[in-house]
Design an enzyme around this catalytic site. Structure first.
Site, short mmCIF file in Angstrom:
data_model
loop_
_atom_site.label_atom_id
_atom_site.label_comp_id
_atom_site.label_asym_id
_atom_site.label_seq_id
_atom_site.Cartn_x
_atom_site.Cartn_y
_atom_site.Cartn_z
N LYS A 227 0.74 -1.28 -0.07
CA LYS A 227 0.05 -0.04 0.07
C LYS A 227 0.89 1.34 -0.11
CE LYS A 227 -4.38 0.90 0.41
NZ LYS A 227 -5.59 0.18 -0.45
P1 NAD Z 1 -12.85 7.79 -3.12
O1 NAD Z 1 -12.04 8.71 -2.83
O2 NAD Z 1 -13.29 7.52 -4.56
O3 NAD Z 1 -14.33 8.09 -2.16
C1 NAD Z 1 -14.09 8.37 -0.87
C2 NAD Z 1 -15.45 8.81 -0.39
O4 NAD Z 1 -15.49 9.00 1.02
C3 NAD Z 1 -15.74 10.17 -0.96
O5 NAD Z 1 -17.25 10.27 -0.99
C4 NAD Z 1 -15.53 11.19 0.47
O6 NAD Z 1 -16.23 12.17 0.32
C5 NAD Z 1 -15.92 10.15 1.48
N1 NAD Z 1 -15.29 10.60 2.73
C6 NAD Z 1 -14.23 10.93 3.14
N2 NAD Z 1 -13.96 11.07 4.68
C7 NAD Z 1 -15.28 10.80 5.00
C8 NAD Z 1 -15.90 10.55 6.16
N3 NAD Z 1 -15.10 11.12 7.37
N4 NAD Z 1 -17.16 10.36 6.44
C9 NAD Z 1 -17.83 10.09 5.39
N5 NAD Z 1 -17.53 9.93 4.18
C10 NAD Z 1 -16.19 10.27 4.09
O7 NAD Z 1 -12.46 6.41 -2.58
P2 NAD Z 1 -12.65 4.91 -2.53
O8 NAD Z 1 -11.73 4.56 -3.68
O9 NAD Z 1 -14.47 4.86 -3.03
O10 NAD Z 1 -12.31 4.18 -1.23
C11 NAD Z 1 -13.25 4.26 -0.16
C12 NAD Z 1 -12.92 3.22 0.66
O11 NAD Z 1 -12.86 1.78 0.00
C13 NAD Z 1 -11.41 3.38 1.26
O12 NAD Z 1 -11.63 2.51 2.68
C14 NAD Z 1 -10.71 2.35 0.42
O13 NAD Z 1 -9.47 1.96 0.93
C15 NAD Z 1 -11.58 1.22 0.04
N6 NAD Z 1 -11.39 0.38 -1.04
C16 NAD Z 1 -11.49 0.95 -2.25
C17 NAD Z 1 -11.00 0.30 -3.57
C18 NAD Z 1 -11.04 0.77 -4.79
O14 NAD Z 1 -10.72 0.06 -5.98
N7 NAD Z 1 -11.28 2.18 -5.19
C19 NAD Z 1 -10.60 -1.16 -3.25
C20 NAD Z 1 -10.82 -1.73 -1.98
C21 NAD Z 1 -11.18 -0.78 -1.04
#
Ligand code: NAD
Length: 420
Positions: free
Chosen positions: A110
Site C-alpha cells: 500500500k
Molecule cells: P474515493 O476517494 O473514491 O471516495 C471516498 C469517499 O469517502 C468520498 O465520497 C469522500 O467524500 C468520502 N469520505 C471521506 N471522508 C469521509 C468521512 N469522514 N465520512 C464520510 N465520508 C467520507 O475512495 P474509494 O476508492 O471509494 O475508497 C473508499 C474506501 O474503499 C477506502 O477505505 C478504500 O481503501 C476502500 N477500497 C477502495 C477500493 C477501490 O478500488 N477504489 C478497493 C478496495 C477498498
C-alpha cells in the site's frame, strides 16, 4: 492486547490485533507469527514539488510491502491529509490477507501521500504524482509491486504513474499499475469492480440470512468509487437506498433516494447535502439510520464501541478498509449482526486489478461480461469458503476470513522456507 486497551488506537494496532487472533486460533508457531506480524519493507520519501505560484513544497509519502510470499506486492495509493505510516502499514497487511482470501497470486502492499488533493491544481497534482512515483520506483514494477487507485486517486493518476515509469524505462509498461483507463490497457469493469464484488457478497449474505433485497433498505457512508457505485448496483438489485454521505455530511429519505440524481447533484454541487426531498444528516447518523444493510465505504475506524450499539442494520458490508474496530466487531457479534469483512467484501477491486495485470502482460483485452463472470465466480467461492469456516468454528466472518487467509500465507511461507 486486551480489547479495553485498543479503544483509541491506530489502524496498525487494529490490524496486528486481528492477525494475533487468527494466529492464536491457527496455533501458528512463534517464528511464523513474528514474520507475518511485521511488514517486509517500509519506505518513506520526502519530495519537492514546484507549486503554481513558484514556491517549492516538500511532501511526505510512503510505500509499504507487507508480504511477498505469494507474489508481487499489490495495493492502492491514497492521497489524504491524514495518511500516516501506521495507516499504510495496516492497509498493506490487509492487502496480503485480501489477496489470499480470494486466492490471487499477490502479496500485500500500500502507498500514500500526506496531501489534501482538493487544495492542488491539476498541474500541481500531476507534478506530485510523477515525482512521488519516481521516488518509489526502486520498489515498483510489474514483477515486484503493482500499485492501484485508493482514496482520492483515480485512472488519471494511474496514467501519470504509468507514463512516468515508462519514460524512465524507455518503453511502455502497462503492467506497472492497475486501475488505468481502457485506452491505456485498463480492464473493462475495473472502475465498478470494488462495488460489484461487495454486491456479489451482499447477494450471497442476503440469501444466507433470508433477506429479500427488493425489500431491503440500505445506508451507505462514503460516496466515491466504492460507495456511489455500490449505491447504483444495490438500486439495480431493487433495494431502497435510504441514506448516503460524503466527507461533507449525509442525506436521508426513508422512502428512498434516486441514486443517479444524487450522483448528478454531487457532481454539480460538490456535496450530497442539500439534495431535494431528503433531510441533511451527519456522517455519524448515516451509520445509525433505520436500515437492513449498512455499507461503510469511506475510511477506517468509523464503527467503534461508541456507535456500534446504535447500528440498526442486520448486515454490515465493509466496502471500506478497516471501518470497524475490534470492540465494534464484538458488539455486532453479540447483537447477531452479520458482517462481511473488508478483506473479503472489497476484494473485487484487487481481483479485477489482477485481471487487468494478466491482460496487460498477455497484451490481451477481455469483454466486460467475461470480467464480471470471472469476478463473480471468485467472489462467490471466497464468500462460501469463509462462511463454511464461520459455521464450522462457530465464529464470526472476520475471524473466518482471517483463518482462511493467514493459513494460505503461512503455508506459502512455510513451503518457501527461511532464506538463507
Ligand atoms: P474515493 O476517494 O473514491 O471516495 C471516498 C469517499 O469517502 C468520498 O465520497 C469522500 O467524500 C468520502 N469520505 C471521506 N471522508 C469521509 C468521512 N469522514 N465520512 C464520510 N465520508 C467520507 O475512495 P474509494 O476508492 O471509494 O475508497 C473508499 C474506501 O474503499 C477506502 O477505505 C478504500 O481503501 C476502500 N477500497 C477502495 C477500493 C477501490 O478500488 N477504489 C478497493 C478496495 C477498498
Amino acid at each position: 492486547m486486551t480489547t479495553e486497551k485498543i479503544a483509541a488506537i491506530n489502524p496498525w494496532q487494529v490490524a496486528q490485533h486481528q492477525f494475533d487472533l487468527a494466529a492464536e486460533r491457527l496455533q501458528l508457531d512463534d517464528g511464523m507469527r513474528r514474520v507475518l506480524r511485521e511488514p517486509r519493507r517500509e519506505f518513506t520519501v520526502h519530495f519537492p514539488v514546484k507549486m503554481d505560484d513558484g514556491s517549492v513544497r516538500v511532501f511526505t509519502g510512503y510505500r509499504v510491502q507487507h508480504n511477498l510470499g505469494r507474489g508481487p506486492a499489490k495495493g492502492g495509493i491514497r492521497y489524504h491529509q491524514d495518511v500516516s505510516l501506521d495507516e499504510v502499514k495496516a492497509l498493506a497487511m490487509w492487502m496480503t490477507w485480501k489477496c489470499a482470501v480470494v486466492g490471487i497470486p499477490f502479496g500485500g502492499g500500500k502507498g500514500g501521500v500526506i496531501v489534501d488533493p482538493k487544495q492542488l491544481s491539476k498541474k500541481e497534482l500531476e507534478a506530485l504524482s510523477r515525482r512521488y512515483f519516481t521516488e518509489i520506483e526502486v520498489l515498483v514494477g510489474p514483477e515486484k509491486d503493482i500499485p492501484a487507485p485508493d482514496v482520492n486517486t483515480n485512472a488519471q493518476v494511474m496514467s501519470w504513474f504509468m507514463d512516468t515509469f515508462s519514460m524512465h524505462q524507455g518503453y511502455t509498461v502497462p503492467g506497472v499499475v492497475t486501475g488505468k483507463p481502457i485506452s491505456l490497457g485498463g480492464s473493462e469493469g475495473r472502475n465498478e469492480a470494488t462495488a460489484r464484488g461487495t454486491v456479489y457478497c451482499i447477494i450471497e449474505a442476503a440469501r444466507h440470512l433470508g433477506l429479500e433485497l427488493p425489500k431491503a433498505k440500505v445506508s451507505i457512508q462514503g460516496f466515491g468509487n466504492a460507495g456511489a457505485i455500490a449505491a447504483q448496483l444495490m438500486a439495480e438489485e431493487k433495494a431502497t437506498i435510504v441514506a448516503v454521505s460524503d466527507s461533507t455530511g449525509g442525506i436521508h429519505n426513508p422512502n428512498g433516494l434516486e441514486v443517479n440524481k444524487v450522483i448528478a447533484w454531487k457532481q454539480e454541487h460538490g456535496t450530497v447535502q442539500g439534495f431535494p426531498g431528503a433531510d441533511d444528516i451527519t456522517n455519524a447518523e448515516v451509520l445509525e439510520v433505520q436500515c437492513d444493510i449498512l455499507i461503510p465505504a469511506a475510511l477506517e475506524g468509523q464503527l467503534t464501541e461508541r456507535n456500534a450499539g446504535n447500528v440498526k442494520a442486520r448486515l454490515v458490508a465493509e466496502a471500506a478498509n478497516g471501518p470497524t474496530t475490534p470492540e465494534a466487531d464484538e458488539i455486532f457479534w453479540k447483537k447477531g449482526i452479520f458482517m462481511i469483512p473488508d478483506i473479503l467484501c472489497n476484494a473485487g477491486g484487487v481481483t479485477v486489478s489482477y485481471f487487468e495485470w494478466v491482460q496487460d502482460l498477455n497484451r490481451d483485452h477481455w469483454t466486460e461480461a467475461e470480467v464480471n463472470a470471472k469476478l463473480k465466480a471468485i467472489m462467490v467461492k471466497a464468500f462460501q469458503e469463509t462462511l463454511a469456516i464461520a459455521r464450522r468454528d462457530q465464529t464470526y466472518m472476520r475471524t473466518a476470513a482471517y483463518l482462511l487467509a493467514v493459513q494460505r500465507v503461512a503455508d506459502a511461507t512455510m513451503m518457501r522456507g527461511l532464506y538463507p
